[in-house]
Design an enzyme around this catalytic site. Structure first.
Site, short mmCIF file in Angstrom:
data_model
loop_
_atom_site.label_atom_id
_atom_site.label_comp_id
_atom_site.label_asym_id
_atom_site.label_seq_id
_atom_site.Cartn_x
_atom_site.Cartn_y
_atom_site.Cartn_z
CG ASP A 28 73.82 74.16 93.36
OD1 ASP A 28 74.18 74.92 92.45
OD2 ASP A 28 74.27 74.22 94.52
N1 LIG Z 1 83.88 67.26 85.46
C1 LIG Z 1 83.70 67.43 86.80
N2 LIG Z 1 82.90 68.45 87.24
C2 LIG Z 1 82.76 68.57 88.59
C3 LIG Z 1 83.41 67.74 89.52
N3 LIG Z 1 83.04 68.14 90.77
C4 LIG Z 1 82.20 69.20 90.62
N4 LIG Z 1 82.01 69.44 89.30
C5 LIG Z 1 81.18 70.47 88.67
O1 LIG Z 1 81.17 71.64 89.47
C6 LIG Z 1 80.01 72.37 89.11
C7 LIG Z 1 79.33 72.80 90.39
O2 LIG Z 1 78.71 74.03 90.13
P1 LIG Z 1 77.11 74.19 90.07
O3 LIG Z 1 76.80 75.59 90.46
O4 LIG Z 1 76.45 73.07 90.78
O5 LIG Z 1 76.73 73.96 88.54
P2 LIG Z 1 77.18 74.84 87.29
O6 LIG Z 1 78.45 74.28 86.75
O7 LIG Z 1 77.16 76.28 87.63
O8 LIG Z 1 76.07 74.48 86.22
P3 LIG Z 1 74.48 74.70 86.38
O9 LIG Z 1 73.91 73.31 86.57
O10 LIG Z 1 74.08 75.33 85.08
O11 LIG Z 1 74.26 75.58 87.58
C8 LIG Z 1 79.11 71.44 88.30
O12 LIG Z 1 79.18 71.75 86.92
C9 LIG Z 1 79.71 70.08 88.59
O13 LIG Z 1 79.46 69.16 87.57
C10 LIG Z 1 84.25 66.69 89.01
O14 LIG Z 1 84.87 65.92 89.74
N5 LIG Z 1 84.35 66.57 87.66
#
Ligand SMILES: Nc1nc2c(ncn2[C@@H]2O[C@H](COP(=O)(O)OP(=O)(O)OP(=O)(O)O)[C@@H](O)[C@H]2O)c(=O)[nH]1
Length: 195
Positions: free
Chosen positions: A71
């Site tokens: 996360d």
């Molecule tokens: N491609 C990319 N994604 C980013 C970056 N910074 C943050 N993220 C994404 O932002 C999202 C943060 O949300 P989370 O709630 O942690 O994860 P999610 O996308 O909901 O996916 P889950 O792991 O299924 O919970 C993640 O998918 C990270 O990979 C970046 O610089 N590049």
């Protein structure tokens, strides 16, 4: 083989690039509900708790297969925690709030086996955003919306998001979505990757 309890394209891309054999299984944890229940918690504790919930929930039905949950949370200097933007307007608002200041990006990872956490780590990056004009934010979002709708902080650092920053402290992987180097170290330690 491990299970990645995530629907994050960025986390999948990280494991693909690292050559980790995995199956992706979305955890579908009620993140908003957890964040409401943990109002006031530090970004470190909140990201760690959410990563554990994702890993443990999927691991409960995964038998002996190790499950990796992760996360990421953005914390502004005033303590505000930002979620992924739900609209282009909200993304513009987040970017305006980040403009000209520094914020932290916390990424937690937890590995669970048989429904129980066996390893965890949280890492922090600090990102310094240059002053962003409304015109720049608008043109940036013309390019990057809706691609950044899945990104906390409204940027893809590996893409045009790099234009937002004057300085970055910490690991690139932490920003992308997990403390990858330490995750790989544990996978090797347990023999799930060649050492
Ligand atoms: N491609 C990319 N994604 C980013 C970056 N910074 C943050 N993220 C994404 O932002 C999202 C943060 O949300 P989370 O709630 O942690 O994860 P999610 O996308 O909901 O996916 P889950 O792991 O299924 O919970 C993640 O998918 C990270 O990979 C970046 O610089 N590049």
């Amino acid at each position: 083989m491990i299970i990645l309890a995530s629907q994050s394209a960025s986390r999948r891309a990280m494991l693909d690039a690292a050559g980790v054999a995995y199956e992706a299984v979305p955890a579908r944890v009620d993140e908003a509900g957890v964040k409401a229940a943990m109002a006031g918690a530090s970004p470190r504790d909140l990201s760690d708790a959410l990563a554990e919930m994702k890993a443990v929930k999927v691991s409960a039905n995964a038998g002996p297969v190790p499950v990796l949950g992760s996360d990421s949370i953005v914390a502004l200097a005033d303590g505000t925690l930002l979620d992924k933007p739900e609209s282009r307007e909200e993304a513009a608002e987040h970017l305006a709030r980040m403009s000209g200041g520094s914020h932290e990006l916390w990424s937690a990872a937890v590995i669970a086996e048989h429904g129980r956490p066996v390893w965890r780590h949280v890492e922090r990056a600090k990102l310094h955003v240059r002053p962003l004009s409304p015109a720049f934010i608008d043109s940036y979002l013309d390019q990057e919306w809706p691609a950044i709708s899945g990104c906390v902080g409204c940027f893809r650092i590996e893409g045009p998001g790099v234009q937002l920053f004057s300085r970055i402290e910490g690991s690139h992987f932490t920003i992308l979505g997990m403390p990858l180097l330490l995750v790989l170290g544990y996978l090797r330690e347990r023999g799930w990757m060649s050492a």
